[in-house]
Design a protein around this motif. Sequence first.
Motif, mmCIF file in Angstrom:
data_model
loop_
_atom_site.group_PDB
_atom_site.id
_atom_site.type_symbol
_atom_site.label_atom_id
_atom_site.label_comp_id
_atom_site.label_asym_id
_atom_site.label_seq_id
_atom_site.Cartn_x
_atom_site.Cartn_y
_atom_site.Cartn_z
ATOM 1 N N LEU A 9 -56.154 86.685 14.928
ATOM 2 C CA LEU A 9 -57.013 85.792 15.709
ATOM 3 C C LEU A 9 -57.514 84.631 14.852
ATOM 4 O O LEU A 9 -57.513 83.470 15.294
ATOM 5 C CB LEU A 9 -58.198 86.575 16.278
ATOM 6 N N SER A 16 -56.342 80.771 15.575
ATOM 7 C CA SER A 16 -57.356 79.819 16.036
ATOM 8 C C SER A 16 -57.806 78.873 14.925
ATOM 9 O O SER A 16 -58.793 78.151 15.087
ATOM 10 C CB SER A 16 -58.574 80.578 16.586
ATOM 11 N N HIS A 17 -57.091 78.900 13.802
ATOM 12 C CA HIS A 17 -57.406 78.044 12.654
ATOM 13 C C HIS A 17 -58.838 78.276 12.153
ATOM 14 O O HIS A 17 -59.530 77.349 11.754
ATOM 15 C CB HIS A 17 -57.206 76.565 13.001
ATOM 16 N N GLN A 18 -59.269 79.550 12.187
ATOM 17 C CA GLN A 18 -60.601 79.903 11.694
ATOM 18 C C GLN A 18 -60.529 80.843 10.488
ATOM 19 O O GLN A 18 -61.508 81.512 10.178
ATOM 20 C CB GLN A 18 -61.412 80.560 12.819
#
Length: 317
Positions: A217, A221-223
């Motif tokens: 995830l 989500s580039h987190q």
Amino acid sequence: MAAPGYPGEMDDDARDPAPGRSGTGRGLGFLLVAVSGVCFGLLPIFNRQAAALGLRLPTFLAVRFLVAGGALWLWLLLRGIRFALTPAQIAGFVGMGALYVVESGFYFASSRRIPVALTALLLYLYPAMVALWEVLAGRHRLAGRDLIALLASLLGTALAVGAPGRGTDVLGLVMGLATAFGYTAYILLGARLQKGVPSLVASAWIMSSAGLMYLILALGSHQWEPALALRAWKPLLGLAVVGTLLPIPLLLAGMARVGAARASVVSTLEPLAACLFGALFLREILLPWQWVGAALILGAVILLSVERRPDEPLAER
């Protein structure tokens, strides 16, 4: 925590103790469960500290579960514990990991938006929800004590939440309630899947699955923020060790000495500890009617625990 803190059910020998169990052993058991509950109460504090450093939840929880899951696998390896699972059991534990991702995500997101004590109290609606499901499913008759506990939970929730008004974070409250629903589903599924499986083995599979899902995830989500995670190492270490790894053996060892029913009563120290830590570290003070609501919710937990069967497992946070 509960996300809550971590998954798992008690081992087959962690049932109500025999009448001959010594008073010293019971006293130690109560102490172990109490310390475990206090550790769980620190979870939202570590969460807030990480949030203050800018660490977002996907990275925060990916690191937490991967570290905790890896440590459990290492412990099982060093102890030489082997337990073969069927493909169906593995798939079931992966499914529980997915449920845990949803539930823990709601819990930690909620505790970043509303007082940490309120999030912890909303989570503790799950015993009443489990009892209500058992009644609706026809597996348990609604007794007078059950009805009192359910009504106390509803009234306690209304008092703890209060009347929504200006400044009320409705989304935070909804996520807190969603945590209780998610944990209820997790408990009901775990009660079926974990029969006959050692608690630490089940926990290792579930935590590892949850950690990998959070990692995916975070990347998707580039987190994924490893550099920021290194700067937030203190709350991450507290979360993984004090809020996750330490309570696992403490709770299991305590339940083995006093049984699931008594341990479930002592575990209500968790939301009380969250109230205390929220006041000490975050200056979040519950209003008088919220304390009344807290007392009603925890009283309902105790009422439901009194009726717990000797072999019924106690959910872990």
